[in-house]
Design an enzyme around this catalytic site. Structure first.
Site, PDB file in Angstrom:
ATOM      1  N   ASN A  10     -53.201   1.699 -16.609  1.00  0.00           N
ATOM      2  CA  ASN A  10     -54.552   1.815 -16.049  1.00  0.00           C
ATOM      3  C   ASN A  10     -54.481   1.395 -14.586  1.00  0.00           C
ATOM      4  O   ASN A  10     -54.297   0.220 -14.288  1.00  0.00           O
ATOM      5  CB  ASN A  10     -55.511   0.900 -16.836  1.00  0.00           C
ATOM      6  CG  ASN A  10     -56.887   0.835 -16.188  1.00  0.00           C
ATOM      7  OD1 ASN A  10     -57.252   1.692 -15.379  1.00  0.00           O
ATOM      8  ND2 ASN A  10     -57.659  -0.184 -16.556  1.00  0.00           N
ATOM      9  N   LYS A  12     -56.820   1.516 -12.402  1.00  0.00           N
ATOM     10  CA  LYS A  12     -58.108   0.998 -11.905  1.00  0.00           C
ATOM     11  C   LYS A  12     -58.457   1.653 -10.561  1.00  0.00           C
ATOM     12  O   LYS A  12     -58.154   2.831 -10.359  1.00  0.00           O
ATOM     13  CB  LYS A  12     -58.065  -0.526 -11.801  1.00  0.00           C
ATOM     14  CG  LYS A  12     -57.511  -1.184 -13.054  1.00  0.00           C
ATOM     15  CD  LYS A  12     -57.731  -2.662 -13.085  1.00  0.00           C
ATOM     16  CE  LYS A  12     -56.965  -3.273 -14.235  1.00  0.00           C
ATOM     17  NZ  LYS A  12     -57.433  -4.581 -14.603  1.00  0.00           N
ATOM     18  N   HIS A  97     -63.630  -0.085 -21.233  1.00  0.00           N
ATOM     19  CA  HIS A  97     -62.768  -1.112 -20.636  1.00  0.00           C
ATOM     20  C   HIS A  97     -63.637  -2.314 -20.271  1.00  0.00           C
ATOM     21  O   HIS A  97     -64.796  -2.165 -19.890  1.00  0.00           O
ATOM     22  CB  HIS A  97     -62.072  -0.548 -19.389  1.00  0.00           C
ATOM     23  CG  HIS A  97     -61.034  -1.466 -18.841  1.00  0.00           C
ATOM     24  ND1 HIS A  97     -61.363  -2.523 -18.027  1.00  0.00           N
ATOM     25  CD2 HIS A  97     -59.692  -1.520 -19.001  1.00  0.00           C
ATOM     26  CE1 HIS A  97     -60.254  -3.177 -17.706  1.00  0.00           C
ATOM     27  NE2 HIS A  97     -59.223  -2.588 -18.294  1.00  0.00           N
ATOM     28  N   GLU A  99     -63.848  -4.110 -17.760  1.00  0.00           N
ATOM     29  CA  GLU A  99     -64.467  -4.085 -16.428  1.00  0.00           C
ATOM     30  C   GLU A  99     -65.697  -3.175 -16.424  1.00  0.00           C
ATOM     31  O   GLU A  99     -66.668  -3.444 -15.716  1.00  0.00           O
ATOM     32  CB  GLU A  99     -63.423  -3.658 -15.378  1.00  0.00           C
ATOM     33  CG  GLU A  99     -62.435  -4.786 -15.113  1.00  0.00           C
ATOM     34  CD  GLU A  99     -61.037  -4.346 -14.740  1.00  0.00           C
ATOM     35  OE1 GLU A  99     -60.836  -3.197 -14.337  1.00  0.00           O
ATOM     36  OE2 GLU A  99     -60.116  -5.182 -14.874  1.00  0.00           O
ATOM     37  N   GLU A 169     -58.002  -6.011 -25.712  1.00  0.00           N
ATOM     38  CA  GLU A 169     -57.728  -6.631 -24.421  1.00  0.00           C
ATOM     39  C   GLU A 169     -58.601  -7.872 -24.270  1.00  0.00           C
ATOM     40  O   GLU A 169     -59.778  -7.761 -23.877  1.00  0.00           O
ATOM     41  CB  GLU A 169     -58.051  -5.652 -23.288  1.00  0.00           C
ATOM     42  CG  GLU A 169     -57.245  -4.380 -23.336  1.00  0.00           C
ATOM     43  CD  GLU A 169     -57.155  -3.758 -21.957  1.00  0.00           C
ATOM     44  OE1 GLU A 169     -56.048  -3.653 -21.436  1.00  0.00           O
ATOM     45  OE2 GLU A 169     -58.212  -3.409 -21.395  1.00  0.00           O
ATOM     46  N   GLY A 175     -55.543  -9.269 -15.837  1.00  0.00           N
ATOM     47  CA  GLY A 175     -55.374  -9.528 -14.418  1.00  0.00           C
ATOM     48  C   GLY A 175     -55.271 -10.997 -14.062  1.00  0.00           C
ATOM     49  O   GLY A 175     -55.367 -11.381 -12.897  1.00  0.00           O
ATOM     50  N   SER A 215     -52.302  -8.639 -18.881  1.00  0.00           N
ATOM     51  CA  SER A 215     -51.134  -9.201 -18.196  1.00  0.00           C
ATOM     52  C   SER A 215     -49.809  -8.849 -18.875  1.00  0.00           C
ATOM     53  O   SER A 215     -48.901  -9.683 -18.948  1.00  0.00           O
ATOM     54  CB  SER A 215     -51.282 -10.717 -18.034  1.00  0.00           C
ATOM     55  OG  SER A 215     -52.412 -11.005 -17.229  1.00  0.00           O
TER      56      SER A 215
END
Ligand code: PEP
Length: 253
Positions: A10, A12, A97, A99, A169, A175, A215
C-alpha cells in the site's frame, strides 16, 4: 483447503506517475529473479494507476486501488468507481483501511456498501479491520474487530465469500514501527476466521485469506507468515522500496 498467500503493498499518498513507473520496473525486475507462489500486488495512488498497470504488464505484479466509491458514476466529486477501476486494468481494491476510517471518517456501514459494489463486479476486495491502541488497552480488541467484520461483511452472499480477502491491521502498529507479535496477530486472525465460519460456513471461511498489516518489514515477515492463520501481509512503508518489498515476497511460504 489451501489458501492463497498474498503480499500486498500500500503506497498510500506516495509516488508520482514517473516514480511509479520506475518503482514498478525495479520491483518487477527483482521479482523475476525469485521463485514464489504468492500473489503479489501494489496499490499506487489513483492518479498513477494507469501507469502502474502499464508498467506491470506481463509481470507477476498485480495492481490494486487504495479506495473506491460504491456508486458506478454520477455527481460524486472526487470519487472513483468500480467500473472505472476495472476499465483501467485494476484487479484488487483496499476497502476500509484504518486511515480511511480515522482520517476520513469512513464507517463500517460505508465499508459494507463499498464491498457490495465491488462484489457486484470483478475486483478482489481486501477489507481492512483492526483496533486502535486505546481499544486494545481497554480490552476491546475482540468486540471491535468482531463488529467491523460483522457489519463490514453483512449481506455478502455466501457464494461470494470465496472472493473475499481480509487484512487485520492493528492501528497502533501501522507506520509506528510497533508490530504485533506473530502469536498476538494470529490470535486475532483466528477470531476473525471464527466469525467468517459463523457467517459463511466452515468450507468457505477456510478459503478466505487473512493478511496481517502493521510495520511489516523484511525482518519480521517470515515469522508472521509462518503462523497458521496469517495468509500474507499488507505492507505500507516497506513496499516503497523495491529491495525490501522483494525480500518480503521472498519470505512468503
Ligand atoms: C498499511 O498502510 O496498511 C501499513 C500496514 O503500513 P506500515 O506497513 O507502514 O505500518
Amino acid at each position: 483447503m489451501t489458501r492463497r498467500t498474498i503480499v500486498a503493498g500500500n503506497w498510500k499518498l506516495n509516488k508520482t506517475i514517473a516514480e511509479t513507473r520506475r518503482l514498478i520496473q525495479l520491483f518487477r525486475n527483482r521479482l523475476a529473479g525469485i521463485d514464489t507462489r504468492a500473489t503479489v500486488l501494489v496499490c499506487p495512488p489513483t492518479v498513477a494507476i494507469e501507469t502502474a498497470v502499464d508498467a506491470a504488464k506481463g509481470s507477476a505484479v498485480g495492481i490494486g486501488a487504495q479506495n473506491v466509491f460504491w456508486e458506478p458514476g454520477g455527481a460524486f466529486t472526487g470519487e472513483v468507481s468500480v467500473p472505472m477501476l476495472e476499465a483501467a486494468g485494476v484487479e484488487f481494491v483496499l476497502i476500509g483501511h484504518s486511515e480511511r476510517r480515522s482520517i476520513f471518517g469512513e464507517t463500517d456501514a460505508e465499508v459494507n456498501r463499498k464491498l457490495k459494489a465491488v462484489l457486484g463486479g470483478d475486483l478482489t476486495p481486501i477489507v481492512c479491520v483492526g483496533e486502535s491502541l486505546e481499544e486494545r488497552e481497554a480490552g476491546r480488541t475482540e468486540e471491535v474487530v468482531r463488529r467491523q467484520v460483522e457489519t463490514g461483511l453483512s449481506e455478502v452472499a455466501p457464494d461470494h465469500a470465496h472472493r473475499l480477502v481480509l487484512a487485520y491491521e492493528p492501528v497502533w502498529a501501522i507506520g509506528t514501527g510497533r508490530t504485533a507479535t506473530p502469536e498476538m496477530a494470529n490470535e486475532v486472525h483466528r477470531l476473525i476466521r471464527g466469525r467468517l465460519v459463523d457467517m459463511f460456513g466452515g468450507r468457505s471461511a477456510d478459503g478466505i485469506s487473512i493478511l496481517y498489516g502493521g510495520s511489516v518489514k523484511a525482518e519480521n515477515a517470515a515469522s508472521l507468515m509462518a503462523e497458521t492463520d496469517i495468509d500474507g501481509v499488507l505492507v505500507g512503508g516497506a513496499s516503497l522500496d523495491a529491495e525490501s518489498f522483494t525480500e518480503i515476497v521472498r519470505s512468503a511460504p
